[in-house]
Design a protein around this motif. Structure first.
Motif, PDB file in Angstrom:
ATOM      1  N   ASP A  28       5.616 -10.903  -3.980  1.00  0.00           N
ATOM      2  CA  ASP A  28       5.232  -9.698  -3.899  1.00  0.00           C
ATOM      3  C   ASP A  28       5.109  -9.038  -5.290  1.00  0.00           C
ATOM      4  O   ASP A  28       5.941  -8.727  -6.005  1.00  0.00           O
ATOM      5  CB  ASP A  28       6.455  -8.740  -3.077  1.00  0.00           C
ATOM      6  N   LEU A  29       3.926  -8.527  -5.512  1.00  0.00           N
ATOM      7  CA  LEU A  29       3.525  -7.685  -6.894  1.00  0.00           C
ATOM      8  C   LEU A  29       3.443  -6.241  -6.625  1.00  0.00           C
ATOM      9  O   LEU A  29       3.011  -5.676  -7.441  1.00  0.00           O
ATOM     10  CB  LEU A  29       2.246  -8.194  -7.297  1.00  0.00           C
ATOM     11  N   GLY A  30       3.864  -5.862  -5.291  1.00  0.00           N
ATOM     12  CA  GLY A  30       4.212  -4.185  -5.269  1.00  0.00           C
ATOM     13  C   GLY A  30       5.484  -3.812  -5.855  1.00  0.00           C
ATOM     14  O   GLY A  30       6.304  -4.554  -6.439  1.00  0.00           O
ATOM     15  N   PRO A  31       5.670  -2.539  -5.934  1.00  0.00           N
ATOM     16  CA  PRO A  31       6.909  -1.993  -6.759  1.00  0.00           C
ATOM     17  C   PRO A  31       8.101  -1.951  -6.132  1.00  0.00           C
ATOM     18  O   PRO A  31       9.230  -1.603  -6.699  1.00  0.00           O
ATOM     19  CB  PRO A  31       6.195  -0.639  -6.936  1.00  0.00           C
ATOM     20  N   SER A  32       8.113  -2.099  -4.913  1.00  0.00           N
ATOM     21  CA  SER A  32       9.261  -2.125  -3.911  1.00  0.00           C
ATOM     22  C   SER A  32       9.894  -3.435  -3.384  1.00  0.00           C
ATOM     23  O   SER A  32      11.015  -3.315  -2.858  1.00  0.00           O
ATOM     24  CB  SER A  32       9.009  -1.070  -2.787  1.00  0.00           C
ATOM     25  N   GLY A  33       9.011  -4.285  -3.250  1.00  0.00           N
ATOM     26  CA  GLY A  33       9.636  -5.405  -2.929  1.00  0.00           C
ATOM     27  C   GLY A  33       9.675  -5.547  -1.459  1.00  0.00           C
ATOM     28  O   GLY A  33      10.219  -6.396  -0.596  1.00  0.00           O
ATOM     29  N   GLY A  47       0.850  -1.274   0.093  1.00  0.00           N
ATOM     30  CA  GLY A  47      -0.130  -0.037  -0.158  1.00  0.00           C
ATOM     31  C   GLY A  47       0.911   1.216  -0.050  1.00  0.00           C
ATOM     32  O   GLY A  47       2.080   1.142  -0.273  1.00  0.00           O
ATOM     33  N   GLN A  48       0.130   2.302   0.730  1.00  0.00           N
ATOM     34  CA  GLN A  48       0.998   3.579   0.466  1.00  0.00           C
ATOM     35  C   GLN A  48       2.316   3.354   1.304  1.00  0.00           C
ATOM     36  O   GLN A  48       2.293   3.018   2.357  1.00  0.00           O
ATOM     37  CB  GLN A  48      -0.008   4.753   1.356  1.00  0.00           C
ATOM     38  N   GLY A  49       3.116   4.117   0.832  1.00  0.00           N
ATOM     39  CA  GLY A  49       4.574   4.183   1.446  1.00  0.00           C
ATOM     40  C   GLY A  49       5.495   3.271   0.217  1.00  0.00           C
ATOM     41  O   GLY A  49       6.733   3.502   0.504  1.00  0.00           O
ATOM     42  N   SER A  50       5.008   2.429  -0.427  1.00  0.00           N
ATOM     43  CA  SER A  50       5.761   1.661  -1.098  1.00  0.00           C
ATOM     44  C   SER A  50       5.933   2.318  -2.697  1.00  0.00           C
ATOM     45  O   SER A  50       6.454   1.927  -3.509  1.00  0.00           O
ATOM     46  CB  SER A  50       5.351   0.210  -1.515  1.00  0.00           C
ATOM     47  N   GLN A  51       5.392   3.247  -2.905  1.00  0.00           N
ATOM     48  CA  GLN A  51       5.468   4.110  -4.473  1.00  0.00           C
ATOM     49  C   GLN A  51       6.611   5.035  -4.251  1.00  0.00           C
ATOM     50  O   GLN A  51       7.205   5.453  -3.326  1.00  0.00           O
ATOM     51  CB  GLN A  51       4.047   4.865  -4.488  1.00  0.00           C
ATOM     52  N   TYR A  52       7.014   5.429  -5.569  1.00  0.00           N
ATOM     53  CA  TYR A  52       8.117   5.979  -5.927  1.00  0.00           C
ATOM     54  C   TYR A  52       7.734   6.564  -7.057  1.00  0.00           C
ATOM     55  O   TYR A  52       7.492   5.828  -8.136  1.00  0.00           O
ATOM     56  CB  TYR A  52       9.561   5.717  -5.574  1.00  0.00           C
ATOM     57  N   PHE A  53       8.419   7.810  -7.667  1.00  0.00           N
ATOM     58  CA  PHE A  53       8.695   8.348  -9.086  1.00  0.00           C
ATOM     59  C   PHE A  53       9.391   7.387  -9.985  1.00  0.00           C
ATOM     60  O   PHE A  53      10.573   6.764  -9.286  1.00  0.00           O
ATOM     61  CB  PHE A  53       9.196   9.594  -8.972  1.00  0.00           C
ATOM     62  N   HIS A  54       9.115   6.882 -11.122  1.00  0.00           N
ATOM     63  CA  HIS A  54       9.686   6.222 -11.884  1.00  0.00           C
ATOM     64  C   HIS A  54       9.452   4.847 -11.787  1.00  0.00           C
ATOM     65  O   HIS A  54      10.376   4.073 -12.362  1.00  0.00           O
ATOM     66  CB  HIS A  54      11.362   6.986 -12.204  1.00  0.00           C
ATOM     67  N   MET A  55       8.858   4.479 -10.900  1.00  0.00           N
ATOM     68  CA  MET A  55       8.508   2.960 -10.602  1.00  0.00           C
ATOM     69  C   MET A  55       8.151   2.267 -11.947  1.00  0.00           C
ATOM     70  O   MET A  55       7.148   2.756 -12.614  1.00  0.00           O
ATOM     71  CB  MET A  55       7.634   2.717  -9.508  1.00  0.00           C
ATOM     72  N   THR A  56       8.769   1.230 -12.344  1.00  0.00           N
ATOM     73  CA  THR A  56       8.668   0.219 -13.241  1.00  0.00           C
ATOM     74  C   THR A  56       8.682   0.852 -14.717  1.00  0.00           C
ATOM     75  O   THR A  56       8.393   0.505 -15.705  1.00  0.00           O
ATOM     76  CB  THR A  56       7.061  -0.479 -13.429  1.00  0.00           C
ATOM     77  N   ARG A  57       9.545   1.869 -14.776  1.00  0.00           N
ATOM     78  CA  ARG A  57       9.846   2.799 -15.930  1.00  0.00           C
ATOM     79  C   ARG A  57      10.472   1.764 -16.909  1.00  0.00           C
ATOM     80  O   ARG A  57      10.181   1.893 -18.078  1.00  0.00           O
ATOM     81  CB  ARG A  57      10.439   4.029 -15.780  1.00  0.00           C
ATOM     82  N   GLU A  58      11.582   1.152 -16.284  1.00  0.00           N
ATOM     83  CA  GLU A  58      12.105   0.179 -17.413  1.00  0.00           C
ATOM     84  C   GLU A  58      11.278  -0.628 -17.873  1.00  0.00           C
ATOM     85  O   GLU A  58      11.513  -1.203 -19.016  1.00  0.00           O
ATOM     86  CB  GLU A  58      13.625  -0.145 -16.756  1.00  0.00           C
ATOM     87  N   LEU A  59      10.624  -1.228 -17.223  1.00  0.00           N
ATOM     88  CA  LEU A  59       9.452  -2.387 -17.589  1.00  0.00           C
ATOM     89  C   LEU A  59       8.560  -1.568 -18.520  1.00  0.00           C
ATOM     90  O   LEU A  59       8.406  -2.723 -19.360  1.00  0.00           O
ATOM     91  CB  LEU A  59       8.980  -2.886 -16.354  1.00  0.00           C
ATOM     92  N   TYR A  60       8.071  -0.611 -18.238  1.00  0.00           N
ATOM     93  CA  TYR A  60       7.362   0.022 -19.241  1.00  0.00           C
ATOM     94  C   TYR A  60       7.878   0.255 -20.655  1.00  0.00           C
ATOM     95  O   TYR A  60       7.444  -0.015 -21.633  1.00  0.00           O
ATOM     96  CB  TYR A  60       6.668   1.490 -18.746  1.00  0.00           C
ATOM     97  N   GLU A  61       9.099   0.614 -20.690  1.00  0.00           N
ATOM     98  CA  GLU A  61       9.810   1.140 -22.015  1.00  0.00           C
ATOM     99  C   GLU A  61      10.401  -0.140 -22.657  1.00  0.00           C
ATOM    100  O   GLU A  61      10.491  -0.477 -23.975  1.00  0.00           O
ATOM    101  CB  GLU A  61      10.940   1.810 -21.494  1.00  0.00           C
ATOM    102  N   GLN A  62      10.418  -1.436 -21.930  1.00  0.00           N
ATOM    103  CA  GLN A  62      11.077  -2.583 -22.667  1.00  0.00           C
ATOM    104  C   GLN A  62      10.428  -3.830 -22.313  1.00  0.00           C
ATOM    105  O   GLN A  62      10.678  -4.836 -23.247  1.00  0.00           O
ATOM    106  CB  GLN A  62      12.681  -2.835 -21.957  1.00  0.00           C
ATOM    107  N   HIS A  63       9.251  -3.876 -22.030  1.00  0.00           N
ATOM    108  CA  HIS A  63       8.624  -5.135 -21.906  1.00  0.00           C
ATOM    109  C   HIS A  63       7.147  -4.852 -22.158  1.00  0.00           C
ATOM    110  O   HIS A  63       6.335  -4.205 -22.009  1.00  0.00           O
ATOM    111  CB  HIS A  63       8.283  -5.441 -20.342  1.00  0.00           C
ATOM    112  N   PRO A  64       6.765  -5.489 -23.593  1.00  0.00           N
ATOM    113  CA  PRO A  64       5.620  -5.105 -24.278  1.00  0.00           C
ATOM    114  C   PRO A  64       4.187  -5.290 -23.727  1.00  0.00           C
ATOM    115  O   PRO A  64       3.371  -4.478 -23.787  1.00  0.00           O
ATOM    116  CB  PRO A  64       5.583  -5.879 -25.643  1.00  0.00           C
ATOM    117  N   ARG A  65       4.137  -6.559 -22.976  1.00  0.00           N
ATOM    118  CA  ARG A  65       2.948  -6.921 -22.307  1.00  0.00           C
ATOM    119  C   ARG A  65       2.656  -6.127 -21.022  1.00  0.00           C
ATOM    120  O   ARG A  65       1.485  -5.708 -20.804  1.00  0.00           O
ATOM    121  CB  ARG A  65       3.168  -8.415 -21.998  1.00  0.00           C
ATOM    122  N   TYR A  66       3.774  -5.662 -20.462  1.00  0.00           N
ATOM    123  CA  TYR A  66       3.454  -4.838 -19.169  1.00  0.00           C
ATOM    124  C   TYR A  66       3.328  -3.631 -19.493  1.00  0.00           C
ATOM    125  O   TYR A  66       2.216  -2.648 -19.281  1.00  0.00           O
ATOM    126  CB  TYR A  66       4.993  -4.496 -18.251  1.00  0.00           C
TER     127      TYR A  66
END
Length: 333
Positions: free
Chosen positions: A272-277, A11-30
Motif C-alpha cells: 500500500d503506497l497510500g497515506p492511510s494504509g 484515492g479520495q477519502g484516504s487523505q488528511y492534513f499533515h499526512m507524511t509530515r514527519e517523513l518530509y521533515e526527517q527523511h531526505p529522499r522523501y
C-alpha cells in the motif's frame, strides 16, 4: 515461482492534513521527491501542495475536502512514496489503483507524466465543483446485502465501492447521505463520512462526461511499462484510454473483486503506497485464511512515519527477497 509484487494506490477519502509530515521533515529522499512533486503541482494549483497539506491552522481531524488540492496532494504523496520504496530496491510487477489512485498508477507505469496526471486530476476536480451538485460519501461497516434488503433506507444513495465483505461505500446528495447516516447511527451500524463532496462513481457526474472527455482528448497515452489492474473493471487494463479513465471516475470501485481476481491464479504481495494504509487493511480482510499472499502498508494515519517505513522494510525483506534490485545507499532510513 516468485510471487508478483503489487503496488497499490488509494484515492479520495484516504487523505488528511499533515499526512507524511514527519517523513518530509526527517527523511531526505522523501523530502527531495515531495519537493519535486510540489514544484510541478504549484503552477497547476496556484498554490503549493506543501502549504496546504502542512497548514499549521489545520489538524489531522479536519476534513481535507478541497477536491482539487487533495487530489494533487494524494498524487504527490503516492508518487513520492513510490520513489522512496523503489530506491530501497523494491520493484512492482503490477500496479493497482483505487479511483483517483488509477491516475497515480498510470503515472508510475509511464502512461503519461506526473505533470499531466496532476493537471488532469485538478481540472477534473474543478469541473466537478463547477458543474455537479454537492454530495456526500459514507463508508459503512456492514454487508452490501443491506442495500438490497432495505432499499428504503438507501433511497437516493448509490453503492460506489465494495471494499470487502463487511465494508462498502455509498454516495448521494448531502441530504440523502445525512439522513442515511442518522438512521445508521440510531441502529448502531458503524459508518464514517469521508472527505469527498462530489458524486464520483455515480450518475451525479454524468452531466460533465463530455467536458471531461474533451480534457482527456488532449492527453497523449503511452503504452504502460508495467501491467495495470483497474478497480473499476477488476481486470487488467490493456491500455489506458479516455474510456478507461472516465470509467475509473464514474464506475463503482470493485476492490474486493479486483483482489480476488488477482489472487485466483496464485499468491501475491500487496504493498500500500497510500497515506492511510487503508488498502492494506482491505486486502487483509479479503485474503482467505492460510493463503500465501500478504499485505504491507508503508505509512498510516497514526503518525510515526519513520517507524512505519522501517517496519515496512522489516516486513518486506523476507517477502520480496526475490523481487528487489540493489538499493541506493542514500535510501537508508
Amino acid at each position: 515461482m516468485t510471487k508478483p509484487t503489487v503496488f497499490m494506490y488509494s484515492g479520495q477519502g484516504s487523505q488528511y492534513f499533515h499526512m507524511t509530515r514527519e517523513l518530509y521533515e526527517q527523511h531526505p529522499r522523501y523530502r527531495l521527491w515531495l519537493d519535486y512533486c510540489d514544484d510541478i503541482a504549484a503552477p497547476i494549483l496556484g498554490d503549493t501542495v506543501l502549504d496546504t497539506m502542512f497548514d499549521p491552522a489545520r489538524t489531522k481531524g479536519d476534513p481535507f475536502d478541497s477536491l482539487a488540492e487533495s487530489s494533487a496532494a494524494l498524487l504527490c504523496v503516492e508518487y513520492s512514496l513510490t520513489r522512496v520504496v523503489q530506491e530501497m530496491g523494491y520493484r512492482p510487477d503490477i500496479l493497482l489503483g483505487y479511483s483517483l489512485g488509477e491516475i497515480t498508477a498510470a503515472v508510475v507505469a509511464g502512461v503519461f507524466s506526473l505533470e499531466r496526471g496532476i493537471s488532469f486530476a485538478v481540472e477534473f476536480a474543478r469541473i466537478l465543483a463547477e458543474r455537479t451538485p454537492l454530495s456526500g460519501m459514507l463508508a459503512i461497516v456492514a454487508s452490501p446485502e443491506i442495500v438490497r434488503s432495505r432499499p428504503g433506507l438507501f433511497a437516493d444513495c448509490r453503492v460506489t465501492g465494495r471494499n470487502f465483505d463487511n465494508n462498502f461505500v455509498v454516495s448521494g446528495r448531502i441530504e440523502a447521505i445525512q439522513r442515511l447516516r442518522d438512521t445508521l447511527d440510531v441502529e448502531g451500524i458503524t459508518c464514517q463520512r469521508l472527505p469527498v463532496n462530489y458524486g464520483v462513481h455515480t450518475d451525479l457526474i454524468d452531466p460533465v462526461e463530455h467536458r471531461v472527455r474533451d480534457v482527456l482528448s488532449g492527453v497523449s497515452f503511452d503504452p504502460p511499462q508495467l501491467p495495470i489492474v483497474s478497480s473499476a473493471s477488476a481486470e487488467r487494463v490493456a491500455a489506458v484510454t479516455p474510456d478507461s479513465v472516465w470509467a475509473a471516475m464514474r464506475s463503482p470501485v470493485e476492490f474486493a473483486q479486483s483482489i480476488t481476481n488477482m489472487t485466483a491464479a496464485g499468491d501475491a504481495t500487496f504493498i500500500d503506497l497510500g497515506p492511510s494504509g487503508t488498502l492494506a487493511t482491505f486486502v487483509k480482510y479479503i485474503l482467505p485464511s492460510g493463503c500465501g499472499s500478504a499485505q504491507i502498508s508503508t505509512i498510516n494515519r497514526f503518525g510515526q512515519d519513520l517507524k512505519s517505513l522501517r517496519d515496512f522494510q522489516v516486513q518486506a525483506a523476507p517477502l520480496l527477497a526475490d523481487n528487489t534490485s540493489e538499493p541506493r545507499e542514500n535510501s537508508r532510513l
